[in-house]
Design a protein around this motif. Structure first.
Motif, PDB file in Angstrom:
ATOM      1  N   LEU A  15       0.837  -1.198   0.000  1.00 50.79           N
ATOM      2  CA  LEU A  15       0.000   0.000   0.000  1.00 50.79           C
ATOM      3  C   LEU A  15       0.876   1.254   0.000  1.00 50.79           C
ATOM      4  O   LEU A  15       0.655   2.181  -0.784  1.00 50.79           O
ATOM      5  CB  LEU A  15      -0.923  -0.011   1.216  1.00 50.79           C
ATOM      6  N   GLN A  16       1.881   1.278   0.859  1.00 44.42           N
ATOM      7  CA  GLN A  16       2.784   2.431   0.957  1.00 44.42           C
ATOM      8  C   GLN A  16       3.500   2.706  -0.365  1.00 44.42           C
ATOM      9  O   GLN A  16       3.771   3.862  -0.692  1.00 44.42           O
ATOM     10  CB  GLN A  16       3.844   2.192   2.037  1.00 44.42           C
ATOM     11  N   PHE A  17       3.823   1.673  -1.084  1.00 42.46           N
ATOM     12  CA  PHE A  17       4.543   1.823  -2.346  1.00 42.46           C
ATOM     13  C   PHE A  17       3.690   2.518  -3.406  1.00 42.46           C
ATOM     14  O   PHE A  17       4.199   3.268  -4.231  1.00 42.46           O
ATOM     15  CB  PHE A  17       5.014   0.447  -2.850  1.00 42.46           C
ATOM     16  N   HIS A  18       2.382   2.282  -3.376  1.00 47.48           N
ATOM     17  CA  HIS A  18       1.498   2.767  -4.439  1.00 47.48           C
ATOM     18  C   HIS A  18       0.629   3.962  -4.050  1.00 47.48           C
ATOM     19  O   HIS A  18       0.014   4.570  -4.932  1.00 47.48           O
ATOM     20  CB  HIS A  18       0.592   1.627  -4.923  1.00 47.48           C
ATOM     21  N   PHE A  19       0.580   4.293  -2.771  1.00 46.25           N
ATOM     22  CA  PHE A  19      -0.286   5.372  -2.308  1.00 46.25           C
ATOM     23  C   PHE A  19       0.475   6.318  -1.387  1.00 46.25           C
ATOM     24  O   PHE A  19       1.240   5.862  -0.536  1.00 46.25           O
ATOM     25  CB  PHE A  19      -1.499   4.802  -1.555  1.00 46.25           C
ATOM     26  N   THR A  20       0.223   7.611  -1.540  1.00 44.32           N
ATOM     27  CA  THR A  20       0.804   8.589  -0.613  1.00 44.32           C
ATOM     28  C   THR A  20       0.172   8.378   0.763  1.00 44.32           C
ATOM     29  O   THR A  20      -0.848   7.686   0.895  1.00 44.32           O
ATOM     30  CB  THR A  20       0.512  10.029  -1.075  1.00 44.32           C
ATOM     31  N   GLN A  21       0.730   9.009   1.766  1.00 46.62           N
ATOM     32  CA  GLN A  21       0.160   8.885   3.104  1.00 46.62           C
ATOM     33  C   GLN A  21      -1.281   9.402   3.139  1.00 46.62           C
ATOM     34  O   GLN A  21      -2.161   8.787   3.741  1.00 46.62           O
ATOM     35  CB  GLN A  21       1.024   9.618   4.125  1.00 46.62           C
ATOM     36  N   GLU A  22      -1.520  10.519   2.482  1.00 43.55           N
ATOM     37  CA  GLU A  22      -2.879  11.063   2.441  1.00 43.55           C
ATOM     38  C   GLU A  22      -3.825  10.095   1.734  1.00 43.55           C
ATOM     39  O   GLU A  22      -4.951   9.851   2.191  1.00 43.55           O
ATOM     40  CB  GLU A  22      -2.901  12.416   1.746  1.00 43.55           C
ATOM     41  N   GLU A  23      -3.382   9.525   0.632  1.00 44.02           N
ATOM     42  CA  GLU A  23      -4.214   8.556  -0.089  1.00 44.02           C
ATOM     43  C   GLU A  23      -4.476   7.310   0.756  1.00 44.02           C
ATOM     44  O   GLU A  23      -5.560   6.729   0.684  1.00 44.02           O
ATOM     45  CB  GLU A  23      -3.554   8.157  -1.407  1.00 44.02           C
ATOM     46  N   GLN A  24      -3.497   6.901   1.554  1.00 44.48           N
ATOM     47  CA  GLN A  24      -3.681   5.743   2.431  1.00 44.48           C
ATOM     48  C   GLN A  24      -4.824   5.997   3.419  1.00 44.48           C
ATOM     49  O   GLN A  24      -5.663   5.127   3.654  1.00 44.48           O
ATOM     50  CB  GLN A  24      -2.405   5.436   3.210  1.00 44.48           C
ATOM     51  N   VAL A  25      -4.847   7.206   3.968  1.00 44.63           N
ATOM     52  CA  VAL A  25      -5.912   7.556   4.911  1.00 44.63           C
ATOM     53  C   VAL A  25      -7.255   7.606   4.189  1.00 44.63           C
ATOM     54  O   VAL A  25      -8.264   7.052   4.665  1.00 44.63           O
ATOM     55  CB  VAL A  25      -5.615   8.892   5.618  1.00 44.63           C
TER      56      VAL A  25
END
Length: 152
Positions: free
Chosen positions: A112-122
């Motif tokens: 998830l971290q590889f494909h999404f920014t921190q904001e996108e993860q949230v």
């Protein structure tokens, strides 16, 4: 299946707030609409929510999602039709939807971290929270999807 109650009739104010939360989340999301629908469909498949599967497959098709990708979503790991970003989102969706079983594994989070920014993860996580909540409302109260043929 016999519906149990209409939560919008029984508790209109909290249900409106829940609906507003989901609407605001979708409007401010910034994630690809097709990705969001795939996530909603996949969580709904896991939770056995016919009403939500019906709604979100219709919405995905209206956005141009292919029938083939919708049909194969339950077997996304075995299909080359999904991007690496979609795979990371679907894996995270499954991990959080089945949280009691998975405990959100580190390997899934690393993808998830590889494909999404921190904001996108949230944002993605909140989307997963929202659809799982809707699934629980719909399944718990036995909300019946609209009847009709394949084109309904």
């Amino acid at each position: 299946m016999k519906p149990r109650l209409n939560p919008f009739a029984a508790a209109p104010e909290p249900m409106k707030k829940w609906l507003d939360f989901g609407t605001a989340l979708a409007a401010e999301h910034g994630l690809e609409p097709s990705l969001m629908e795939l996530v909603k469909i996949r969580a709904s498949q896991i939770n056995g929510c016919a009403n939500c599967i019906h709604m979100h497959t219709r919405e995905a098709r209206a956005m141009g999602e292919s029938e083939e990708r919708i049909y194969l979503l339950d077997a996304w790991r075995e299909s080359p039709l999904y991007s690496d970003r979609e795979r990371a989102a679907l894996d995270w969706t499954e991990a959080l939807t089945r949280l009691a079983e998975t405990q959100a594994p580190d390997a899934v989070y690393e993808r998830l971290q590889f494909h999404f920014t921190q904001e996108e993860q949230v944002k993605l996580t909140l989307l997963i929270v929202a659809i799982n909540g809707w699934n629980r409302v719909s399944v718990g109260f036995r909300t019946v999807h609209p009847a009709g043929g394949a084109g309904s």
